[in-house]
Write an enzyme that holds these catalytic residues in place. Structure first.
Site, PDB file in Angstrom:
ATOM      1  N   ASP A  49       0.840  -1.206   0.000  1.00 35.49           N
ATOM      2  CA  ASP A  49       0.000   0.000   0.000  1.00 35.49           C
ATOM      3  C   ASP A  49       0.878   1.261   0.000  1.00 35.49           C
ATOM      4  O   ASP A  49       0.370   2.379  -0.036  1.00 35.49           O
ATOM      5  CB  ASP A  49      -1.011  -0.009   1.156  1.00 35.49           C
ATOM      6  CG  ASP A  49      -0.362  -0.024   2.525  1.00 35.49           C
ATOM      7  OD1 ASP A  49       0.882  -0.148   2.609  1.00 35.49           O
ATOM      8  OD2 ASP A  49      -1.097   0.095   3.530  1.00 35.49           O
ATOM      9  N   SER A  50       2.213   1.056  -0.031  1.00 33.78           N
ATOM     10  CA  SER A  50       3.125   2.185  -0.249  1.00 33.78           C
ATOM     11  C   SER A  50       2.817   2.856  -1.590  1.00 33.78           C
ATOM     12  O   SER A  50       3.243   3.981  -1.846  1.00 33.78           O
ATOM     13  CB  SER A  50       4.579   1.699  -0.242  1.00 33.78           C
ATOM     14  OG  SER A  50       4.747   0.599  -1.113  1.00 33.78           O
ATOM     15  N   GLU A 119      -1.013  -5.244   8.902  1.00 34.69           N
ATOM     16  CA  GLU A 119      -0.121  -4.649   9.906  1.00 34.69           C
ATOM     17  C   GLU A 119      -0.649  -4.853  11.321  1.00 34.69           C
ATOM     18  O   GLU A 119      -1.842  -4.711  11.563  1.00 34.69           O
ATOM     19  CB  GLU A 119       0.017  -3.136   9.642  1.00 34.69           C
ATOM     20  CG  GLU A 119       0.670  -2.819   8.316  1.00 34.69           C
ATOM     21  CD  GLU A 119       0.804  -1.307   8.077  1.00 34.69           C
ATOM     22  OE1 GLU A 119       0.498  -0.502   8.978  1.00 34.69           O
ATOM     23  OE2 GLU A 119       1.228  -0.949   6.955  1.00 34.69           O
ATOM     24  N   GLU A 183       9.669  -3.837   9.930  1.00 31.42           N
ATOM     25  CA  GLU A 183       9.983  -2.526   9.332  1.00 31.42           C
ATOM     26  C   GLU A 183      10.643  -1.613  10.364  1.00 31.42           C
ATOM     27  O   GLU A 183      10.063  -1.331  11.425  1.00 31.42           O
ATOM     28  CB  GLU A 183       8.705  -1.876   8.766  1.00 31.42           C
ATOM     29  CG  GLU A 183       9.004  -0.516   8.130  1.00 31.42           C
ATOM     30  CD  GLU A 183       7.913   0.002   7.215  1.00 31.42           C
ATOM     31  OE1 GLU A 183       6.967  -0.733   6.883  1.00 31.42           O
ATOM     32  OE2 GLU A 183       8.018   1.188   6.820  1.00 31.42           O
TER      33      GLU A 183
END
Ligand code: KIV
Length: 266
Positions: A49-50, A119, A183
């Protein structure tokens, strides 16, 4: 078990088996042409989704919608032949197990991807269990969580935070995820997590101790403007495109293009 399900599970099993054997290579793709190049060299292609910030200049990934993810993933699917294809579930599409299951099913059926990624730690354990019970393979994501983060500083500096991230990695493994993206996590914590869980960790800004690495392809090829410590630029595609466009412009202005061989004649 249906053949299609067996095939999908086998791919995931082979992916997990790479832990402690060979480093896992992953990159993002948002469309077919890039996907087909990186598929040759990657184990996993992520429709991240970046794309919200990289392609649409959104200030965060929060504005990315399910439809955007599905349309980009359909394009990526055409380019991915051998790698595991994973699609990010966007913000606010997995707030409870029911919503998550309905949206994950939609992503899988419309894009034919192999797995989804979401996430979070303890908060999403029940959601993950529901998806896995329904035969949807899930990849986890810990550390900096762009869908909810207010700061992008690396995680794992403080002992309390380290304990939570380590606990969450174990909870996600127990819930059944096949791999976890770490991350921006402090190196020794990434090392400890990688050692203590039996599924592959894929790092982005989380040191070489992870079982594999992922980067946003646009950052790696020099198409984005991001300046982050964890990015290494391997190419300057922005310059190459610029030079090609300039040459095209010059050729048109001087009538060198199109030449006779580019034109039709009776
Ligand atoms: O959205 C994304 O591209 C990601 C990677 C940074 C892991 O989640």
């Amino acid at each position: 078990m249906k053949l299609k399900e067996w095939k999908m599970n086998n791919k995931i099993i082979n992916f997990i088996k790479k832990k402690n054997k060979s480093k896992i290579i992953s990159l993002t793709a948002y469309s077919k042409n890039i996907a087909s190049i990186i598929d040759r060299h990657c184990d996993l292609v992520l429709v991240g989704d970046s794309l919200g910030s990289v392609l649409y200049s959104f200030s965060s990934t929060k504005k990315v919608t399910l439809d955007m993810m599905i349309e980009h993933s359909k394009s990526v699917r055409m380019g991915v032949k051998k790698s595991l294809m994973v699609v990010d579930m966007p913000h606010n599409t997995y707030r409870n197990p029911k919503e998550a299951l309905s949206n994950a099913k939609k992503i899988i059926s419309k894009t034919k991807c192999d797995a989804i990624k979401l996430e979070g730690g303890k908060r999403v354990v029940q959601i993950i269990k529901t998806l896995i019970k329904n035969k949807i393979p899930v990849m986890g994501h810990l550390g900096v969580l762009p869908q909810s983060a207010t700061s992008f500083k690396f995680r794992g500096k403080e002992i309390t935070e380290r304990k939570i991230i380590l606990r969450d990695s174990k909870l996600l493994e127990e819930a059944g995820v096949f791999s976890i993206v770490l991350e921006c996590i402090e190196s020794s914590l990434a090392k400890e997590i990688t050692k203590k869980i039996n599924i592959p960790t894929i790092g982005i800004g989380a040191s070489a101790y992870c079982d594999g690495q992922v980067l946003v392809t646009d950052d790696l090829i020099g198409l984005s403007k991001i300046k982050a410590r964890f990015v290494k630029r391997y190419s300057n595609i922005e310059k190459q495109i610029n030079d090609a466009v300039l040459k095209f412009k010059k050729d048109v202005v001087t009538s060198k293009f199109p030449a006779k061989k580019h034109s039709y004649k009776n």
